[in-house]
Design a protein around this motif. Structure first.
Motif, PDB file in Angstrom:
ATOM      1  N   TYR A 130       0.841  -1.168   0.017  1.00  9.39           N
ATOM      2  CA  TYR A 130      -0.086   0.234   0.017  1.00  9.39           C
ATOM      3  C   TYR A 130       0.903   1.253   0.043  1.00  9.39           C
ATOM      4  N   VAL A 131       0.576   2.264  -0.936  1.00  8.00           N
ATOM      5  CA  VAL A 131       1.293   3.464  -0.862  1.00  8.00           C
ATOM      6  C   VAL A 131       0.370   4.487  -0.554  1.00  8.00           C
ATOM      7  N   SER A 132       0.455   5.337   0.421  1.00  3.97           N
ATOM      8  CA  SER A 132      -0.364   6.241   0.857  1.00  3.97           C
ATOM      9  C   SER A 132       0.347   7.540   1.319  1.00  3.97           C
ATOM     10  N   PHE A 133      -0.394   8.688   1.427  1.00  2.59           N
ATOM     11  CA  PHE A 133       0.243   9.920   1.862  1.00  2.59           C
ATOM     12  C   PHE A 133       1.169  10.334   0.871  1.00  2.59           C
ATOM     13  N   ARG A 134       0.916  10.348  -0.308  1.00  2.08           N
ATOM     14  CA  ARG A 134       1.691  10.584  -1.343  1.00  2.08           C
ATOM     15  C   ARG A 134       1.615  11.997  -2.019  1.00  2.08           C
ATOM     16  N   GLN A 135       2.838  12.410  -2.323  1.00  2.00           N
ATOM     17  CA  GLN A 135       2.655  13.869  -3.187  1.00  2.00           C
ATOM     18  C   GLN A 135       4.054  13.770  -3.815  1.00  2.00           C
ATOM     19  N   MET A 136       4.017  14.431  -4.913  1.00  2.30           N
ATOM     20  CA  MET A 136       5.298  14.607  -5.751  1.00  2.30           C
ATOM     21  C   MET A 136       5.093  16.322  -6.296  1.00  2.30           C
ATOM     22  N   HIS A 137       6.267  16.833  -6.350  1.00  2.00           N
ATOM     23  CA  HIS A 137       6.276  17.944  -7.037  1.00  2.00           C
ATOM     24  C   HIS A 137       7.382  18.295  -7.850  1.00  2.00           C
ATOM     25  N   VAL A 138       7.362  18.808  -9.083  1.00  2.00           N
ATOM     26  CA  VAL A 138       8.286  18.850 -10.201  1.00  2.00           C
ATOM     27  C   VAL A 138       8.575  20.536 -10.365  1.00  2.00           C
ATOM     28  N   GLU A 139       9.604  20.819 -10.088  1.00  2.00           N
ATOM     29  CA  GLU A 139       9.671  22.273 -10.418  1.00  2.00           C
ATOM     30  C   GLU A 139      10.812  22.649 -11.555  1.00  2.00           C
ATOM     31  N   ALA A 140      10.458  23.012 -12.494  1.00  2.00           N
ATOM     32  CA  ALA A 140      11.254  23.154 -13.767  1.00  2.00           C
ATOM     33  C   ALA A 140      11.934  24.432 -13.431  1.00  2.00           C
ATOM     34  N   LEU A 141      13.354  24.501 -13.991  1.00  2.00           N
ATOM     35  CA  LEU A 141      14.248  25.635 -13.698  1.00  2.00           C
ATOM     36  C   LEU A 141      14.375  26.231 -14.963  1.00  2.00           C
ATOM     37  N   LEU A 142      13.689  27.160 -15.458  1.00  2.00           N
ATOM     38  CA  LEU A 142      13.505  27.778 -16.586  1.00  2.00           C
ATOM     39  C   LEU A 142      14.434  29.002 -16.711  1.00  2.00           C
TER      40      LEU A 142
END
Length: 143
Positions: A130-142
């Motif tokens: 089980y995978v819970s409490f998941r979050q992902m952020h991708v911040e592109a460096l332009l």
């Protein structure tokens, strides 16, 4: 893994910082599979962080390729002398790294490879991760 995957478009190639945090836990899929779980209730367990007690391996992938250095492991929980217990190990995991993105569509995701390598795990028992409490952020460096 839902919540740990994203597809997006970049007008030009750039770098990005990816941060993914999640909780992973392994449990019996069918708890009544013939193993006496009652006798194991309340028993203190230890997590055997050894290669042959690995339950799953998580990695960050960018455009279908694994990102080096992002492997995170979940190990099965044991009671001595190495008998699996019902509530197997839970662990908070995080991955943070800088990746290269290409011009066009990019796919970023955390993927899982289940592992049942321990000889102490009965092959007729089915475990679910089980995978819970998941979050992902991708911040592109332009530029």
């Amino acid at each position: 893994i839902p919540g740990l995957a994203a597809s997006f478009y970049c007008e030009e190639a750039c770098h990005a910082i990816v941060t993914a945090t999640f909780n992973a836990k392994e449990r019996l899929l069918f708890p009544g599979s013939g193993v006496d779980r009652e006798s194991k209730t309340g028993v203190l367990s230890t997590v055997m962080e050894k290669e042959d007690f690995k339950a799953a391996e998580f990695k960050l992938f960018v455009n279908g390729s694994a990102v080096k250095g992002t492997s995170r492991n979940l190990f099965i929980s044991q009671k001595e002398p190495a008998t699996p217990i019902e509530d197997l190990a839970g662990k908070n995991l995080s991955i943070c790294c800088m990746v290269e993105l290409v011009a066009g569509i990019n796919d970023v995701s955390v993927q899982i490879q289940p592992k049942i390598e321990s000889s102490s795990v009965s092959k007729d028992e089915f475990f679910h991760i089980y995978v819970s409490f998941r979050q992902m952020h991708v911040e592109a460096l332009l530029k």
